[in-house]
Scaffold this motif. Structure first.
Motif, mmCIF file in Angstrom:
data_model
loop_
_atom_site.group_PDB
_atom_site.id
_atom_site.type_symbol
_atom_site.label_atom_id
_atom_site.label_comp_id
_atom_site.label_asym_id
_atom_site.label_seq_id
_atom_site.Cartn_x
_atom_site.Cartn_y
_atom_site.Cartn_z
ATOM 1 N N ILE A 239 4.264 -1.710 -4.923
ATOM 2 C CA ILE A 239 3.872 -1.984 -6.311
ATOM 3 C C ILE A 239 2.356 -1.858 -6.457
ATOM 4 O O ILE A 239 1.866 -1.239 -7.408
ATOM 5 C CB ILE A 239 4.334 -3.396 -6.732
ATOM 6 C CG1 ILE A 239 5.857 -3.475 -6.742
ATOM 7 C CG2 ILE A 239 3.770 -3.764 -8.087
ATOM 8 C CD1 ILE A 239 6.400 -4.872 -6.929
ATOM 9 N N MET A 240 1.611 -2.399 -5.517
ATOM 10 C CA MET A 240 0.149 -2.341 -5.598
ATOM 11 C C MET A 240 -0.348 -0.913 -5.451
ATOM 12 O O MET A 240 -1.289 -0.497 -6.157
ATOM 13 C CB MET A 240 -0.432 -3.236 -4.507
ATOM 14 C CG MET A 240 -1.697 -3.924 -4.827
ATOM 15 S SD MET A 240 -1.709 -4.683 -6.438
ATOM 16 C CE MET A 240 -3.413 -4.517 -6.760
ATOM 17 N N LYS A 241 0.259 -0.136 -4.571
ATOM 18 C CA LYS A 241 -0.136 1.261 -4.406
ATOM 19 C C LYS A 241 0.127 2.051 -5.680
ATOM 20 O O LYS A 241 -0.672 2.896 -6.081
ATOM 21 C CB LYS A 241 0.619 1.893 -3.235
ATOM 22 C CG LYS A 241 0.120 1.464 -1.885
ATOM 23 C CD LYS A 241 0.897 2.153 -0.789
ATOM 24 C CE LYS A 241 0.418 1.732 0.586
ATOM 25 N NZ LYS A 241 1.170 2.397 1.657
ATOM 26 N N THR A 242 1.256 1.772 -6.340
ATOM 27 C CA THR A 242 1.597 2.462 -7.577
ATOM 28 C C THR A 242 0.616 2.107 -8.686
ATOM 29 O O THR A 242 0.153 2.977 -9.433
ATOM 30 C CB THR A 242 3.037 2.117 -8.004
ATOM 31 O OG1 THR A 242 3.928 2.438 -6.933
ATOM 32 C CG2 THR A 242 3.448 2.879 -9.237
ATOM 33 N N ILE A 243 0.265 0.831 -8.790
ATOM 34 C CA ILE A 243 -0.700 0.393 -9.806
ATOM 35 C C ILE A 243 -2.063 1.034 -9.556
ATOM 36 O O ILE A 243 -2.728 1.503 -10.486
ATOM 37 C CB ILE A 243 -0.795 -1.148 -9.831
ATOM 38 C CG1 ILE A 243 0.506 -1.744 -10.374
ATOM 39 C CG2 ILE A 243 -1.983 -1.614 -10.652
ATOM 40 C CD1 ILE A 243 0.609 -3.247 -10.223
#
Length: 160
Positions: free
Chosen positions: A16-20
């Motif tokens: 999720i953090m990588k996508t954001i």
């Protein structure tokens, strides 16, 4: 708010953090590129002496490029992380699948056709695979050490 629900967002390496991060970086890069593209366009005669319509047109162009880049970056990394988790492998196929989905969905919607979706998805997938197979780097460490750089002036040779 339950602290356990925030756990995926606190981990820097979570999907999720990588996508954001990818979507945010894409938005910033796209907005900058939109600014460059906006400077290339000539402002129509009607808008030459009126600043507001030209400014609105420029901001729309920047926003369109920013959203397009953000969508590509977010979809690419999100699908890549999803495929990596499902396959339990970390190789070039994950990035190729992510790039194909990102290209096909974003540019397919802009082109409004299956042909443009498949061609743009394929182009991004091949590009991603080539970069992943190539090691994603432009420099390789060959172990050579270079002398450090100094800013001190060398003593001038004395002339006798």
């Amino acid at each position: 708010m339950d602290p356990s629900s925030m756990a995926p967002l606190e981990d820097e390496d979570s999907a999720i953090m990588k996508t954001i991060k990818a979507a945010s970086t894409g938005f910033a890069a796209g907005t900058m590129w939109g600014t460059v593209v906006a400077t290339w366009y000539d402002v129509p005669r009607v808008e030459r002496h009126v600043a507001l319509p030209g400014l609105i047109r420029t901001l729309k162009l920047c926003g369109n490029y920013g959203l397009t880049f953000a969508a590509i970056g977010g979809i690419y990394i999100g699908v890549e992380q999803l495929v990596e988790k499902q396959r339990a492998k970390r190789d070039f196929m994950n990035g190729a699948v992510g790039a194909f989905v990102a290209g096909a969905s974003v540019f397919g919607l802009k082109g409004r056709g299956i042909k443009s979706a498949i061609s743009s998805g394929s182009a991004l997938a091949v590009t991603s695979a080539v970069l992943d197979i190539g090691g994603r780097t432009t420099r390789t460490d060959v172990g050579k050490e270079y002398q450090h750089y100094t800013i001190e002036k060398k003593p001038s040779p004395s002339t006798s």
